[in-house]
Design an enzyme around this catalytic site. Structure first.
Site, PDB file in Angstrom:
ATOM      1  N   GLY A  35      -0.129   0.762 -39.728  1.00 36.86           N
ATOM      2  CA  GLY A  35       1.094   0.916 -39.143  1.00 36.86           C
ATOM      3  C   GLY A  35       1.987   1.427 -40.222  1.00 36.86           C
ATOM      4  N   SER A  37       3.378   3.934 -41.673  1.00 33.93           N
ATOM      5  CA  SER A  37       4.391   4.753 -41.403  1.00 33.93           C
ATOM      6  C   SER A  37       5.339   4.551 -40.283  1.00 33.93           C
ATOM      7  CB  SER A  37       3.714   6.038 -41.266  1.00 33.93           C
ATOM      8  OG  SER A  37       2.990   6.212 -40.161  1.00 33.93           O
ATOM      9  N   GLY A  38       4.896   3.227 -39.438  1.00 34.95           N
ATOM     10  CA  GLY A  38       5.676   2.925 -38.317  1.00 34.95           C
ATOM     11  C   GLY A  38       7.261   2.208 -38.480  1.00 34.95           C
ATOM     12  N   LEU A  40       8.122  -0.734 -37.805  1.00 35.87           N
ATOM     13  CA  LEU A  40       8.040  -2.203 -38.258  1.00 35.87           C
ATOM     14  C   LEU A  40       8.073  -2.251 -39.770  1.00 35.87           C
ATOM     15  CD1 LEU A  40       8.353  -5.209 -37.345  1.00 35.87           C
ATOM     16  CD2 LEU A  40       5.855  -5.245 -37.247  1.00 35.87           C
ATOM     17  N   HIS A 188       8.697 -14.508 -35.889  1.00 35.12           N
ATOM     18  CA  HIS A 188       9.785 -14.384 -36.910  1.00 35.12           C
ATOM     19  C   HIS A 188      10.704 -15.339 -36.999  1.00 35.12           C
ATOM     20  CE1 HIS A 188      12.024 -11.956 -34.291  1.00 35.12           C
ATOM     21  NE2 HIS A 188      12.944 -12.379 -34.857  1.00 35.12           N
ATOM     22  N   HIS A 250       9.352 -17.588 -29.391  1.00 39.88           N
ATOM     23  CA  HIS A 250      10.502 -18.151 -30.059  1.00 39.88           C
ATOM     24  C   HIS A 250      11.156 -19.384 -29.446  1.00 39.88           C
ATOM     25  CE1 HIS A 250       9.932 -14.151 -31.925  1.00 39.88           C
ATOM     26  NE2 HIS A 250      10.664 -13.590 -31.095  1.00 39.88           N
ATOM     27  N   LYS A 340      19.423 -10.374 -22.666  1.00 37.42           N
ATOM     28  CA  LYS A 340      19.964  -8.968 -23.482  1.00 37.42           C
ATOM     29  C   LYS A 340      21.369  -8.656 -22.722  1.00 37.42           C
ATOM     30  CE  LYS A 340      15.823  -7.618 -25.321  1.00 37.42           C
ATOM     31  NZ  LYS A 340      15.945  -7.927 -26.872  1.00 37.42           N
TER      32      LYS A 340
HETATM   33  C1  BG6 Z   1      11.589 -10.124 -31.047  1.00 32.95           C
HETATM   34  C2  BG6 Z   1      11.791  -9.438 -29.402  1.00 32.95           C
HETATM   35  O1  BG6 Z   1      10.772 -10.832 -31.030  1.00 32.95           O
HETATM   36  O2  BG6 Z   1      12.911 -10.740 -31.349  1.00 32.95           O
HETATM   37  C3  BG6 Z   1      12.993  -8.736 -29.231  1.00 32.95           C
HETATM   38  O3  BG6 Z   1      10.901  -8.668 -29.070  1.00 32.95           O
HETATM   39  C4  BG6 Z   1      14.148  -9.598 -29.776  1.00 32.95           C
HETATM   40  O4  BG6 Z   1      13.145  -8.401 -27.983  1.00 32.95           O
HETATM   41  C5  BG6 Z   1      14.150 -10.008 -31.171  1.00 32.95           C
HETATM   42  O5  BG6 Z   1      15.628  -8.792 -29.651  1.00 32.95           O
HETATM   43  C6  BG6 Z   1      15.276 -10.899 -31.618  1.00 32.95           C
HETATM   44  O6  BG6 Z   1      15.042 -11.114 -33.058  1.00 32.95           O
HETATM   45  P1  BG6 Z   1      16.479 -11.486 -33.878  1.00 32.95           P
HETATM   46  O7  BG6 Z   1      15.819 -11.873 -35.306  1.00 32.95           O
HETATM   47  O8  BG6 Z   1      16.999 -10.091 -34.022  1.00 32.95           O
HETATM   48  O9  BG6 Z   1      17.187 -12.474 -33.159  1.00 32.95           O
END
Ligand code: BG6
Length: 485
Positions: A35, A37-38, A40, A188, A250, A340
């Protein structure tokens, strides 16, 4: 260690001492970026590799081999990522056996050329629908085989399935081709400095741990609030929703870091063993219980976003009260919320302590005195705050809340680095501490699944607010309230 510098914050003076670092150096390796060229790759992975390179943290013997469906000019790709000289590109279909044969040949060539000893990372920056097929094809082509000396590691991006059943199927497919030490599942949030700081605060200090329990803590609030709507990810998001997108991963990972017992050492399985105990101790949210413990919302206007179905019932907000059934946390609710299109972007963990048991400052009652709170500000104003009651100056007896504030940018003169840098470095180092293990996925999906199955009311909320009013009631019933970031 000598004081490096003294800084003066508003009303606060603190000194930063030079840190003690655990030095780690990655072995030579190559990174195959599926991926390449994508989106992420462009937004996170390549810039993070560049960041690592500029800090001298990449191994001296290293290469990146981008792989994608579209032909991409290598020279052009290199000019976009100037920090990485040894950058190559290969194009091919992800489901064609020839792609993997060509990949095998190219890896042999590059491994010899850059002396990377056959050590390879396969980073699947791909839509999850391709995880099965690509893992299978890599396995079939013998590229995951470690019996020739070099190691192979595979990095997966979330979502890891869309429910308990599909997560199990993916886990089984992965297990067919890889041993758990070869598997790196990205979350992440665990790569964020401010999230790891929860571990440093808890386990590198002796003053917090004694009060880290039901006797002193009233409740914990974990909030990850976003100002943006779903934007260009609406297609994915509409089939996912906030429970899958934020809570299964998360939010529950953050909860585990706050709640887990002290691990014996900062090693992958010690930490992950403690986290799993927390997931296993989560009180299940049954459909009846969940109507009182969870509020789902959708922002007004969501259904008219491009690529969102007009009758969508996908929640873009959730707030829930979670209980952990063990000795330490008996009776201490953990309130989690994420959504959101809210008023402000803010992520924080607030540990709210109990009121004093008795007030000697009559006629003030214990509840007139603000309870102490320790707040880990994950983003955007990264730092840690502690609120305490103190005497206000003057001849009268006045008590007021004082905030001791540690501001990351002010203290360190910079904002925290991109979380992908840390996580990529950990993959190269073979350190899985910050990567969820397979059993964590099983347990977190098991917890979330009843909420996906239940038909819970969906509350509407106006964008630019704090979410549905009903979310207040989750805490209000108990005389508590959400903190306003
Ligand atoms: C991602 C979600 O894992 O985390 C997104 O898929 C969300 O929807 C994002 O916006 C938030 O990450 P961060 O680091 O911008 O707070």
């Amino acid at each position: 260690m000598s004081p490096e510098e003294l800084r003066h914050g508003p009303g606060l003076k603190f000194s930063i001492r030079e840190g003690l670092c655990i030095e780690r150096k990655p072995a030579p390796c190559g990174l195959v970026l599926f991926g390449a060229s994508g989106d992420l790759a462009a937004r996170k992975i390549l810039p993070s590799l560049q960041g690592l390179s500029s800090q001298g943290l990449l191994p001296a013997d290293f290469f990146v081999l981008g792989l994608g469906r579209k032909p991409v000019d290598e020279a052009e790709l290199r000019s976009r990522t100037p920090g990485i000289k040894n950058l190559h590109y290969l194009h091919g279909d992800y489901d064609a056996a020839e792609t993997y044969q060509a990949l095998g040949r190219k890896l042999k060539e590059l491994s010899g050329k850059y002396d990377t000893r056959g050590n390879t990372i396969f980073y699947l920056a791909l839509p999850p629908a391709l995880f099965h097929a690509v893992t299978h094809k890599l396995g079939e082509a013998g590229l995951l085989d470690e019996s020739f000396g070099g190691w192979s590691r595979v990095v997966f991006e979330k979502p890891f399935g869309r429910d308990l059943t599909s997560a199990r199927a993916l886990a089984a497919e992965i297990r067919d081709h890889l041993r758990e030490p070869q598997v790196y599942r990205m979350d992440h949030y665990l790569g964020k400095d401010t999230v790891q700081n929860v571990l440093m605060f808890r386990f590198a200090n002796s003053i917090f741990e004694p009060v880290w329990k039901r006797t002193y803590i009233d409740h914990v609030q974990i909030s990850v609030l976003e100002a943006e709507g779903v934007g260009h990810r609406a297609g994915y998001y509409d089939s996912s929703g906030v429970l899958r997108d934020m809570f299964q991963n998360h939010m529950l990972q953050l909860l585990a870091l706050v709640a887990m017992e002290p691990p014996a050492n900062f090693a992958a399985d010690s930490v992950r063993d403690e986290k799993i105990k927390i997931f296993q101790a989560l009180k299940p949210l049954t459909p009846t219980a969940s109507s009182q413990s969870i509020v789902l919302g959708q922002y007004a206007g969501y259904r008219s976003e491009p690529r969102v179905s007009s009758g969508s019932t996908t929640p873009t907000y959730a707030a829930m009260r979670v209980e952990i059934e063990n000795w330490r946390w008996q009776g201490v609710p953990f309130y989690l919320r994420s959504g959101k299109a809210l008023l402000k972007r803010s992520a924080e963990i607030a540990v709210v302590f109990k009121h004093v048991p008795h007030s000697m400052f009559r006629p003030l009652n214990p509840s007139n005195l603000e309870a102490n709170a320790l707040i880990f500000r994950i983003q955007p104003e990264e730092g840690v705050s502690l609120t305490i009651e103190a005497k206000k100056p003057g001849p009268k007896t006045c008590i007021g809340a004082l905030t001791m504030d540690f501001d990351y940018a002010e203290a360190f003169g910079e904002h925290p680095p991109e979380s992908y840098e840390r996580l990529l470095l950990d993959v190269m180092l073979g350190d899985q501490t910050l990567f969820p293990r397979e059993d964590a996925l099983e347990e977190t999906w098991r917890f979330i699944q009843p909420l996906l199955d239940a038909e819970l009311p969906l509350r509407s909320y106006d964008p630019g607010n704090w979410g549905p009013a009903e979310a207040e009631r989750l805490l209000g019933d108990q005389g508590r309230s959400w903190r306003q970031p």
